[in-house]
Enzyme design. Sequence first.
Site, PDB file in Angstrom:
ATOM      1  N   ALA A  68      81.556   0.480 -73.394  1.00 54.88           N
ATOM      2  CA  ALA A  68      82.210   0.240 -74.666  1.00 54.88           C
ATOM      3  C   ALA A  68      81.833  -1.167 -75.208  1.00 54.88           C
ATOM      4  CB  ALA A  68      83.559   0.335 -74.572  1.00 54.88           C
ATOM      5  N   TYR A  69      81.996  -2.157 -74.362  1.00 53.63           N
ATOM      6  CA  TYR A  69      81.764  -3.476 -74.714  1.00 53.63           C
ATOM      7  C   TYR A  69      80.246  -3.589 -75.240  1.00 53.63           C
ATOM      8  CZ  TYR A  69      81.406  -8.560 -74.696  1.00 53.63           C
ATOM      9  OH  TYR A  69      81.226 -10.029 -74.915  1.00 53.63           O
ATOM     10  N   SER A  70      79.400  -3.107 -74.160  1.00 49.78           N
ATOM     11  CA  SER A  70      77.887  -3.197 -74.653  1.00 49.78           C
ATOM     12  C   SER A  70      77.825  -2.446 -76.139  1.00 49.78           C
ATOM     13  CB  SER A  70      77.257  -2.635 -73.497  1.00 49.78           C
ATOM     14  OG  SER A  70      77.419  -3.223 -72.202  1.00 49.78           O
ATOM     15  N   SER A  78      79.540  -1.755 -78.512  1.00 54.39           N
ATOM     16  CA  SER A  78      80.312  -2.427 -79.663  1.00 54.39           C
ATOM     17  C   SER A  78      79.400  -3.602 -79.915  1.00 54.39           C
ATOM     18  CB  SER A  78      81.880  -2.718 -79.127  1.00 54.39           C
ATOM     19  OG  SER A  78      81.881  -3.706 -78.589  1.00 54.39           O
ATOM     20  N   LYS A  79      78.784  -4.450 -78.917  1.00 57.17           N
ATOM     21  CA  LYS A  79      78.145  -5.608 -79.268  1.00 57.17           C
ATOM     22  C   LYS A  79      76.854  -5.320 -79.931  1.00 57.17           C
ATOM     23  CE  LYS A  79      81.325  -8.580 -78.273  1.00 57.17           C
ATOM     24  NZ  LYS A  79      81.928  -9.496 -79.321  1.00 57.17           N
TER      25      LYS A  79
END
Length: 248
Positions: free
Chosen positions: A154-156, A158-159
């Site tokens: 999710a972090y990857s 989103s970024k």
Amino acid sequence: MSGERFEGRKAIVTGGASGIGLGVCARLSAEGAEVALWDSDADALKAAQSTKGPFAAAIPVDITDPAAVDRALLDTVSVLGGVDILITSAGITGPNTIAWDYPIAAWKRVIDVNLNGLFYCNRAVIPEMLKGGYGRIVNVASIAGKEGNPNASAYSASKAAVIGLTKSLGKELAKSGITVNCITPAAVHTPIFDQMTQEHIDFMLSKIPMGRFGKIEEVTSLICWLASEECSFTTGGVFDISGGRATY
């Protein structure tokens, strides 16, 4: 650090109460800017004002609520008189787990803060910048958005989306006097580490050829150049600060 590089400039920094955001606020202020700190943590805002301030404004705001972002902008403009600079450093990591076990609620939360909230801030501030025909926007993405970290889908994702949004906005505003760029730092030791497992922290360190984490002051140096008048022919750009980790 002192000087007048940002004399007369008016800045908003999201996630401004700690970590990279607070570092940016302190440097912008030291170099002459009037700074509004935006953060969801009201107590941290008070602490930032007492330890690093005083800043022109410290405004509690949930950036995942577009109406709250609009209200925060109105409050900011009433104090500062306008907006020249936006630094979007607010973000969360989410849990560290494989994608097929990733909790759906946690996925939505990470996307809501890291992508949607950042979009709401850009969307709200740009019309204010257009009034003056000048602006500098620096969106904080991550090296994870370029490479995709395992156990951080999710972090990857989103970024990576922040990088795409930045490129789109840079093209849309290319003739406006407003530049939009993003940075893709490798891991920097800030309070966001409290959201990660030690295994994931160790993995991130192992990927950095310099063998160390970045320092807040190193990242703020890059952000502040991108936020300055000197950055006049660069927009839609992606700037690595990764200790050698970046491969493209």
